[in-house]
Design a protein around this motif. Structure first.
Motif, PDB file in Angstrom:
ATOM      1  N   ARG A 139       0.850  -1.198   0.000  1.00  0.00           N
ATOM      2  CA  ARG A 139       0.000   0.000   0.000  1.00  0.00           C
ATOM      3  C   ARG A 139       0.885   1.247   0.000  1.00  0.00           C
ATOM      4  NH1 ARG A 139      -5.268  -0.895   1.190  1.00  0.00           N
ATOM      5  NH2 ARG A 139      -5.540   0.928   2.545  1.00  0.00           N
ATOM      6  N   ILE A 140       0.702   2.074  -1.028  1.00  0.00           N
ATOM      7  CA  ILE A 140       1.562   3.230  -1.266  1.00  0.00           C
ATOM      8  C   ILE A 140       0.794   4.530  -1.053  1.00  0.00           C
ATOM      9  CG2 ILE A 140       2.967   4.459  -2.988  1.00  0.00           C
ATOM     10  CD1 ILE A 140       3.359   1.741  -4.404  1.00  0.00           C
ATOM     11  N   ALA A 141       1.451   5.479  -0.375  1.00  0.00           N
ATOM     12  CA  ALA A 141       0.951   6.848  -0.268  1.00  0.00           C
ATOM     13  C   ALA A 141       1.908   7.753  -1.029  1.00  0.00           C
ATOM     14  CB  ALA A 141       0.869   7.287   1.193  1.00  0.00           C
ATOM     15  N   ILE A 142       1.357   8.662  -1.805  1.00  0.00           N
ATOM     16  CA  ILE A 142       2.154   9.632  -2.558  1.00  0.00           C
ATOM     17  C   ILE A 142       1.999  11.000  -1.922  1.00  0.00           C
ATOM     18  CG2 ILE A 142       2.447  10.832  -4.766  1.00  0.00           C
ATOM     19  CD1 ILE A 142       1.371   8.356  -6.166  1.00  0.00           C
ATOM     20  N   PHE A 143       3.135  11.672  -1.696  1.00  0.00           N
ATOM     21  CA  PHE A 143       3.139  13.069  -1.271  1.00  0.00           C
ATOM     22  C   PHE A 143       3.571  13.912  -2.465  1.00  0.00           C
ATOM     23  CE2 PHE A 143       3.201  11.064   2.778  1.00  0.00           C
ATOM     24  CZ  PHE A 143       2.876  11.993   3.763  1.00  0.00           C
ATOM     25  N   VAL A 152      -3.005   4.167  -2.492  1.00  0.00           N
ATOM     26  CA  VAL A 152      -4.231   4.252  -1.692  1.00  0.00           C
ATOM     27  C   VAL A 152      -4.512   5.657  -1.168  1.00  0.00           C
ATOM     28  CG1 VAL A 152      -4.209   1.827  -1.038  1.00  0.00           C
ATOM     29  CG2 VAL A 152      -3.053   3.475   0.408  1.00  0.00           C
ATOM     30  N   LEU A 153      -3.515   6.571  -1.294  1.00  0.00           N
ATOM     31  CA  LEU A 153      -3.712   7.925  -0.777  1.00  0.00           C
ATOM     32  C   LEU A 153      -2.728   8.872  -1.443  1.00  0.00           C
ATOM     33  CD1 LEU A 153      -5.163   9.709   1.425  1.00  0.00           C
ATOM     34  CD2 LEU A 153      -3.240   9.144   2.936  1.00  0.00           C
ATOM     35  N   VAL A 154      -3.221  10.075  -1.746  1.00  0.00           N
ATOM     36  CA  VAL A 154      -2.360  11.161  -2.220  1.00  0.00           C
ATOM     37  C   VAL A 154      -2.483  12.296  -1.217  1.00  0.00           C
ATOM     38  CG1 VAL A 154      -1.984  12.889  -4.026  1.00  0.00           C
ATOM     39  CG2 VAL A 154      -2.519  10.522  -4.654  1.00  0.00           C
ATOM     40  N   LEU A 155      -1.335  12.759  -0.713  1.00  0.00           N
ATOM     41  CA  LEU A 155      -1.311  13.839   0.269  1.00  0.00           C
ATOM     42  C   LEU A 155      -0.595  15.044  -0.314  1.00  0.00           C
ATOM     43  CD1 LEU A 155      -0.304  10.946   1.859  1.00  0.00           C
ATOM     44  CD2 LEU A 155      -1.097  12.354   3.749  1.00  0.00           C
ATOM     45  N   THR A 156      -1.057  16.235   0.054  1.00  0.00           N
ATOM     46  CA  THR A 156      -0.402  17.452  -0.414  1.00  0.00           C
ATOM     47  C   THR A 156      -0.471  18.549   0.639  1.00  0.00           C
ATOM     48  OG1 THR A 156      -0.278  19.090  -2.202  1.00  0.00           O
ATOM     49  CG2 THR A 156      -2.479  18.355  -1.571  1.00  0.00           C
ATOM     50  N   ASN A 157       0.533  19.413   0.581  1.00  0.00           N
ATOM     51  CA  ASN A 157       0.562  20.603   1.438  1.00  0.00           C
ATOM     52  C   ASN A 157       0.009  21.817   0.695  1.00  0.00           C
ATOM     53  OD1 ASN A 157       2.844  20.338  -0.305  1.00  0.00           O
ATOM     54  ND2 ASN A 157       3.847  21.988   0.784  1.00  0.00           N
ATOM     55  N   ASN A 158      -0.482  21.613  -0.525  1.00  0.00           N
ATOM     56  CA  ASN A 158      -0.949  22.715  -1.358  1.00  0.00           C
ATOM     57  C   ASN A 158      -2.400  22.467  -1.780  1.00  0.00           C
ATOM     58  OD1 ASN A 158      -1.456  24.577  -3.369  1.00  0.00           O
ATOM     59  ND2 ASN A 158       0.260  23.991  -4.665  1.00  0.00           N
ATOM     60  N   PRO A 159      -3.352  23.214  -1.195  1.00  0.00           N
ATOM     61  CA  PRO A 159      -4.758  22.967  -1.519  1.00  0.00           C
ATOM     62  C   PRO A 159      -5.110  23.252  -2.979  1.00  0.00           C
ATOM     63  CG  PRO A 159      -4.529  24.904  -0.098  1.00  0.00           C
ATOM     64  CD  PRO A 159      -3.181  24.276  -0.195  1.00  0.00           C
ATOM     65  N   ASP A 160      -4.244  23.961  -3.699  1.00  0.00           N
ATOM     66  CA  ASP A 160      -4.484  24.262  -5.115  1.00  0.00           C
ATOM     67  C   ASP A 160      -3.695  23.356  -6.058  1.00  0.00           C
ATOM     68  OD1 ASP A 160      -6.162  26.448  -4.414  1.00  0.00           O
ATOM     69  OD2 ASP A 160      -4.379  27.696  -4.096  1.00  0.00           O
ATOM     70  N   GLU A 173      -9.891   8.121  -8.763  1.00  0.00           N
ATOM     71  CA  GLU A 173     -10.708   7.775  -7.590  1.00  0.00           C
ATOM     72  C   GLU A 173      -9.847   7.353  -6.405  1.00  0.00           C
ATOM     73  OE1 GLU A 173     -13.552   4.941  -9.068  1.00  0.00           O
ATOM     74  OE2 GLU A 173     -14.708   6.517 -10.063  1.00  0.00           O
ATOM     75  N   ILE A 174      -8.724   8.071  -6.234  1.00  0.00           N
ATOM     76  CA  ILE A 174      -7.827   7.826  -5.104  1.00  0.00           C
ATOM     77  C   ILE A 174      -8.074   8.921  -4.067  1.00  0.00           C
ATOM     78  CG2 ILE A 174      -5.402   7.757  -4.372  1.00  0.00           C
ATOM     79  CD1 ILE A 174      -4.779   6.645  -7.203  1.00  0.00           C
ATOM     80  N   PRO A 175      -8.318   8.549  -2.821  1.00  0.00           N
ATOM     81  CA  PRO A 175      -8.556   9.551  -1.778  1.00  0.00           C
ATOM     82  C   PRO A 175      -7.356  10.494  -1.612  1.00  0.00           C
ATOM     83  CG  PRO A 175      -9.049   7.343  -0.972  1.00  0.00           C
ATOM     84  CD  PRO A 175      -8.382   7.183  -2.303  1.00  0.00           C
ATOM     85  N   THR A 176      -7.660  11.713  -1.176  1.00  0.00           N
ATOM     86  CA  THR A 176      -6.622  12.725  -0.970  1.00  0.00           C
ATOM     87  C   THR A 176      -6.723  13.311   0.430  1.00  0.00           C
ATOM     88  OG1 THR A 176      -8.035  14.475  -1.868  1.00  0.00           O
ATOM     89  CG2 THR A 176      -6.534  13.380  -3.416  1.00  0.00           C
ATOM     90  N   HIS A 177      -5.622  13.909   0.855  1.00  0.00           N
ATOM     91  CA  HIS A 177      -5.597  14.610   2.146  1.00  0.00           C
ATOM     92  C   HIS A 177      -4.712  15.843   1.997  1.00  0.00           C
ATOM     93  CE1 HIS A 177      -5.786  15.165   6.469  1.00  0.00           C
ATOM     94  NE2 HIS A 177      -4.485  15.411   6.437  1.00  0.00           N
ATOM     95  N   VAL A 178      -5.273  17.000   2.314  1.00  0.00           N
ATOM     96  CA  VAL A 178      -4.519  18.259   2.293  1.00  0.00           C
ATOM     97  C   VAL A 178      -4.162  18.598   3.737  1.00  0.00           C
ATOM     98  CG1 VAL A 178      -4.565  20.706   1.678  1.00  0.00           C
ATOM     99  CG2 VAL A 178      -5.783  19.044   0.255  1.00  0.00           C
ATOM    100  N   PHE A 179      -2.901  18.934   3.966  1.00  0.00           N
ATOM    101  CA  PHE A 179      -2.459  19.231   5.328  1.00  0.00           C
ATOM    102  C   PHE A 179      -1.676  20.536   5.359  1.00  0.00           C
ATOM    103  CE2 PHE A 179       0.647  16.497   3.290  1.00  0.00           C
ATOM    104  CZ  PHE A 179       1.848  17.168   3.512  1.00  0.00           C
ATOM    105  N   ASP A 214       2.472   0.994   3.490  1.00  0.00           N
ATOM    106  CA  ASP A 214       3.745   0.274   3.535  1.00  0.00           C
ATOM    107  C   ASP A 214       4.912   1.089   2.984  1.00  0.00           C
ATOM    108  OD1 ASP A 214       2.584  -2.338   4.343  1.00  0.00           O
ATOM    109  OD2 ASP A 214       1.657  -2.250   2.356  1.00  0.00           O
ATOM    110  N   LEU A 215       4.611   1.982   2.032  1.00  0.00           N
ATOM    111  CA  LEU A 215       5.641   2.710   1.311  1.00  0.00           C
ATOM    112  C   LEU A 215       5.158   4.119   1.018  1.00  0.00           C
ATOM    113  CD1 LEU A 215       8.427   2.383  -0.197  1.00  0.00           C
ATOM    114  CD2 LEU A 215       7.083   1.788  -2.235  1.00  0.00           C
ATOM    115  N   ILE A 216       6.055   5.095   1.186  1.00  0.00           N
ATOM    116  CA  ILE A 216       5.743   6.497   0.891  1.00  0.00           C
ATOM    117  C   ILE A 216       6.613   6.937  -0.279  1.00  0.00           C
ATOM    118  CG2 ILE A 216       5.861   8.869   1.749  1.00  0.00           C
ATOM    119  CD1 ILE A 216       5.411   7.668   4.588  1.00  0.00           C
ATOM    120  N   VAL A 217       5.971   7.569  -1.265  1.00  0.00           N
ATOM    121  CA  VAL A 217       6.695   8.063  -2.430  1.00  0.00           C
ATOM    122  C   VAL A 217       6.484   9.573  -2.525  1.00  0.00           C
ATOM    123  CG1 VAL A 217       6.943   7.946  -4.929  1.00  0.00           C
ATOM    124  CG2 VAL A 217       6.391   5.871  -3.638  1.00  0.00           C
ATOM    125  N   LEU A 218       7.594  10.306  -2.588  1.00  0.00           N
ATOM    126  CA  LEU A 218       7.538  11.746  -2.768  1.00  0.00           C
ATOM    127  C   LEU A 218       7.668  12.036  -4.261  1.00  0.00           C
ATOM    128  CD1 LEU A 218       9.967  12.911   0.091  1.00  0.00           C
ATOM    129  CD2 LEU A 218       7.569  12.231   0.261  1.00  0.00           C
TER     130      LEU A 218
END
Length: 192
Positions: free
Chosen positions: A4-8, A32-40, A51-57, A78-82
């Motif tokens: 399971r991979i999360a992308i930042f 399984v997740l895309v995260l970003t520090n940029n809401p735009d 259809e991959i969930p996202t999270h803005v922080f 399991d794995l984080i990819v920047l």
């Protein structure tokens, strides 16, 4: 069981999209997740298209709380990819995922790395130095910008009359073809 991979990501997310395309067809891993520090960031739209969930922080959530780590743990990441993520990864996250955070950098490290060296800043520095080759480095992440152990380095030729757009094009081509393959090879090693 799939890795399971999360992308930042912080921006457009073209590398993130190549990873989403690649792992959509994979039996070994899934994004399984895309995260970003940029809401735009356009990467949010790209994730939505798959259809991959996202999270803005924000900075507080990333550096002064355990919220991101808790989210990643809840999702069994399991794995984080920047993929074009511009903030320095906090030690707490590195300690939680040792040897499981990977970054892509648009130059042949150790040259043209470090704080502030991303995107056009890197390409302009490479051109200004008169380099005859450019490249990419895919590496593990440690507590310093661009200093983790290298996984892969790929090169391309820079011609005398290449401008910024041409150098970017060559670099992105290499990133888009190699990044998914390298992440796939890391996933296979994790499964052993």
């Amino acid at each position: 069981m799939k890795t399971r991979i999360a992308i930042f990501a912080s921006g457009s997310g073209s590398n993130a999209q190549k990873l989403m395309e690649h792992f959509k067809r994979s039996d070994d891993a899934e994004i399984v997740l895309v995260l970003t520090n940029n809401p735009d960031a356009y990467v949010l739209q790209r994730a939505d298209n798959f259809e991959i969930p996202t999270h803005v922080f924000n900075r507080d959530e990333f550096y002064r709380s355990e919220e991101i780590i808790n989210l990643l743990e809840r999702l069994d990441i399991d794995l984080i990819v920047l993929a074009g993520f511009l903030w320095l990864v906090p030690k707490t996250l590195i300690q939680k995922y040792p040897g499981r955070i990977i970054n892509i950098h648009p130059a042949l490290l150790p040259k043209y790395g470090g704080k502030g060296m991303y995107g056009d800043h890197v390409h302009n520095a490479v051109i200004a130095a008169g380099e005859t080759e450019g490249g990419i480095t895919i590496h593990y992440v440690n507590e310093n910008y661009d200093e983790g152990e290298y996984i892969y380095q790929g090169r391309y030729r820079i011609e005398k009359d290449d401008n910024l757009e041409m150098v970017k094009f060559k670099g992105q081509n290499l990133e888009h073809t190699q990044f998914p393959k390298v992440i796939e090879s890391v996933v296979k090693k994790l499964k052993k």
